[in-house]
Design a protein around this motif. Structure first.
Motif, PDB file in Angstrom:
ATOM      1  N   LEU A  72       0.222   1.264   5.503  1.00  0.00           N
ATOM      2  CA  LEU A  72      -0.934   0.408   5.211  1.00  0.00           C
ATOM      3  C   LEU A  72      -0.946  -0.839   6.082  1.00  0.00           C
ATOM      4  N   ILE A  73       0.180  -1.534   6.150  1.00  0.00           N
ATOM      5  CA  ILE A  73       0.184  -2.813   6.859  1.00  0.00           C
ATOM      6  C   ILE A  73       0.287  -2.666   8.377  1.00  0.00           C
ATOM      7  N   THR A  74       0.606  -1.462   8.861  1.00  0.00           N
ATOM      8  CA  THR A  74       0.700  -1.267  10.315  1.00  0.00           C
ATOM      9  C   THR A  74      -0.517  -0.564  10.899  1.00  0.00           C
ATOM     10  N   GLN A  75      -1.476  -0.175  10.062  1.00  0.00           N
ATOM     11  CA  GLN A  75      -2.612   0.593  10.583  1.00  0.00           C
ATOM     12  C   GLN A  75      -3.496  -0.219  11.515  1.00  0.00           C
ATOM     13  N   TRP A  92       7.312  -6.680   7.931  1.00  0.00           N
ATOM     14  CA  TRP A  92       6.505  -7.595   7.128  1.00  0.00           C
ATOM     15  C   TRP A  92       6.262  -8.926   7.839  1.00  0.00           C
ATOM     16  N   SER A  93       7.308  -9.516   8.391  1.00  0.00           N
ATOM     17  CA  SER A  93       7.153 -10.815   9.048  1.00  0.00           C
ATOM     18  C   SER A  93       6.226 -10.702  10.260  1.00  0.00           C
ATOM     19  N   LEU A  94       6.301  -9.577  10.964  1.00  0.00           N
ATOM     20  CA  LEU A  94       5.415  -9.339  12.099  1.00  0.00           C
ATOM     21  C   LEU A  94       3.973  -9.192  11.620  1.00  0.00           C
ATOM     22  N   PHE A  95       3.795  -8.506  10.511  1.00  0.00           N
ATOM     23  CA  PHE A  95       2.470  -8.315   9.923  1.00  0.00           C
ATOM     24  C   PHE A  95       1.835  -9.652   9.548  1.00  0.00           C
ATOM     25  N   ILE A 111      -6.697  -6.258   7.316  1.00  0.00           N
ATOM     26  CA  ILE A 111      -6.368  -6.655   5.943  1.00  0.00           C
ATOM     27  C   ILE A 111      -6.404  -8.177   5.799  1.00  0.00           C
ATOM     28  N   SER A 112      -7.111  -8.652   4.785  1.00  0.00           N
ATOM     29  CA  SER A 112      -7.201 -10.099   4.552  1.00  0.00           C
ATOM     30  C   SER A 112      -6.505 -10.530   3.267  1.00  0.00           C
ATOM     31  N   ASN A 113      -6.072  -9.597   2.446  1.00  0.00           N
ATOM     32  CA  ASN A 113      -5.232  -9.927   1.283  1.00  0.00           C
ATOM     33  C   ASN A 113      -4.640  -8.657   0.690  1.00  0.00           C
ATOM     34  N   ILE A 114      -3.500  -8.799   0.040  1.00  0.00           N
ATOM     35  CA  ILE A 114      -2.861  -7.708  -0.699  1.00  0.00           C
ATOM     36  C   ILE A 114      -2.318  -8.298  -1.989  1.00  0.00           C
ATOM     37  N   ASN A 115      -2.499  -7.576  -3.094  1.00  0.00           N
ATOM     38  CA  ASN A 115      -2.014  -8.066  -4.379  1.00  0.00           C
ATOM     39  C   ASN A 115      -1.315  -6.942  -5.144  1.00  0.00           C
ATOM     40  N   ILE A 116      -0.197  -7.268  -5.764  1.00  0.00           N
ATOM     41  CA  ILE A 116       0.517  -6.294  -6.605  1.00  0.00           C
ATOM     42  C   ILE A 116      -0.087  -6.305  -8.007  1.00  0.00           C
ATOM     43  N   GLU A 117      -0.587  -5.158  -8.445  1.00  0.00           N
ATOM     44  CA  GLU A 117      -1.124  -5.040  -9.801  1.00  0.00           C
ATOM     45  C   GLU A 117      -0.002  -4.730 -10.791  1.00  0.00           C
ATOM     46  N   HIS A 118       0.925  -3.888 -10.401  1.00  0.00           N
ATOM     47  CA  HIS A 118       2.100  -3.624 -11.233  1.00  0.00           C
ATOM     48  C   HIS A 118       3.150  -2.864 -10.434  1.00  0.00           C
ATOM     49  N   THR A 119       4.382  -3.038 -10.796  1.00  0.00           N
ATOM     50  CA  THR A 119       5.485  -2.170 -10.371  1.00  0.00           C
ATOM     51  C   THR A 119       6.166  -1.722 -11.654  1.00  0.00           C
TER      52      THR A 119
END
Length: 266
Positions: A72-75, A92-95, A111-119
């Protein structure tokens, strides 16, 4: 002719290597240590927040659990040179650096934001749900992995024989309601148009897509697990601020007649 054969051989070797990685037999016992990678930055008085789960463990465990998030973050790394074999934490730091550079220069693509809904993690599964915005569209990513082999859990893995159509019908009914529930996030000026949109359209899962969909498991409390399935809905541009990956949630216990819940150990 020889060159074509050589290229074909190399391509087959790459595909074979990829399949071997996907078919690695894991035997993960106990709890998989999970942390959150969280970063934010400010551009033009606007704060941008990014957070993802990061699953630790040996290389194979990390690769299996973090793969979809890493993809997802490298696409959007079209113009970035990086080590594709690096783990998620390194990338991650590169992203974040890449996102800050792009967004602060006025380029809002990607991507302009990512949020964790649950783990969620139990003795039987590892599951997560994240939401994100990419190219102005709100999206959702859900995954669950069965222990100890950490194979991806799909709806078909839980459906009892001869109950496939029944289960899909139940989720179709709940999907219709889930789309209607988006009204809670609809702007007041858009309420009338949204009601007309919902009332004049039937939403349903296609058989193959539903059975092969990854299913999320969210632990709401002790002995209370909720099943999650996401369906992408084509929303009118008026409602672009809504998440078009609509989530259907049903308590696992309510589906005991139709599903084999033994893989979840409940």
């Amino acid at each position: 002719m020889t060159k074509k054969i050589l290229l074909l051989f190399i391509a087959c070797a790459i595909i074979s290597c990829k399949k071997d990685k996907e078919n690695i037999n894991l035997n993960v016992q106990g709890v998989v240590k999970t942390t959150r990678l969280v970063d934010d930055f400010n551009c033009n008085n606007t704060s941008y927040v990014f957070q993802i789960p990061f699953y630790e463990g040996d290389n194979e465990t990390q690769e299996r659990l973090n793969k979809e998030i890493k993809d997802l973050i490298t696409q959007d790394f079209i113009d970035v040179t990086y080590n594709k074999d690096a783990n998620l934490e390194e990338i991650w730091s590169l992203f974040i650096s890449h996102r800050e550079q792009k967004i602060c220069s006025g380029d809002m693509s990607g991507i302009s934001n990512i949020n964790i809904e649950h783990t969620t993690q139990t003795d039987a599964i590892v599951s997560y749900e994240i939401t994100y915005t990419r190219n102005g569209q709100h999206k959702r990513l859900i995954n669950t992995f069965k222990k100890p082999e950490l194979s991806v859990l799909k709806t078909i893995d839980l459906i009892k024989a001869q109950k496939e159509d029944d289960v899909r019908t139940i989720f179709d009914i709940n999907l219709q309601q889930s789309v209607a529930n988006l009204a809670l996030d609809v702007k007041m000026d858009d309420q009338t148009e949204f009601r007309e949109f919902v009332q004049n359209k039937v939403f349903s899962f296609k058989k193959e897509d539903f059975e092969n969909a990854t299913i999320g498991i969210n632990e709401l409390g002790v002995d209370s697990l909720t099943l999650q399935v996401s369906k992408s809905i084509a929303l009118p541009k008026t409602f672009s601020y809504l998440n078009s990956d609509v989530k259907v949630e049903i308590r696992a216990k309510e589906m005991e007649y139709y599903l084999d819940l033994s893989p979840l150990k409940i």
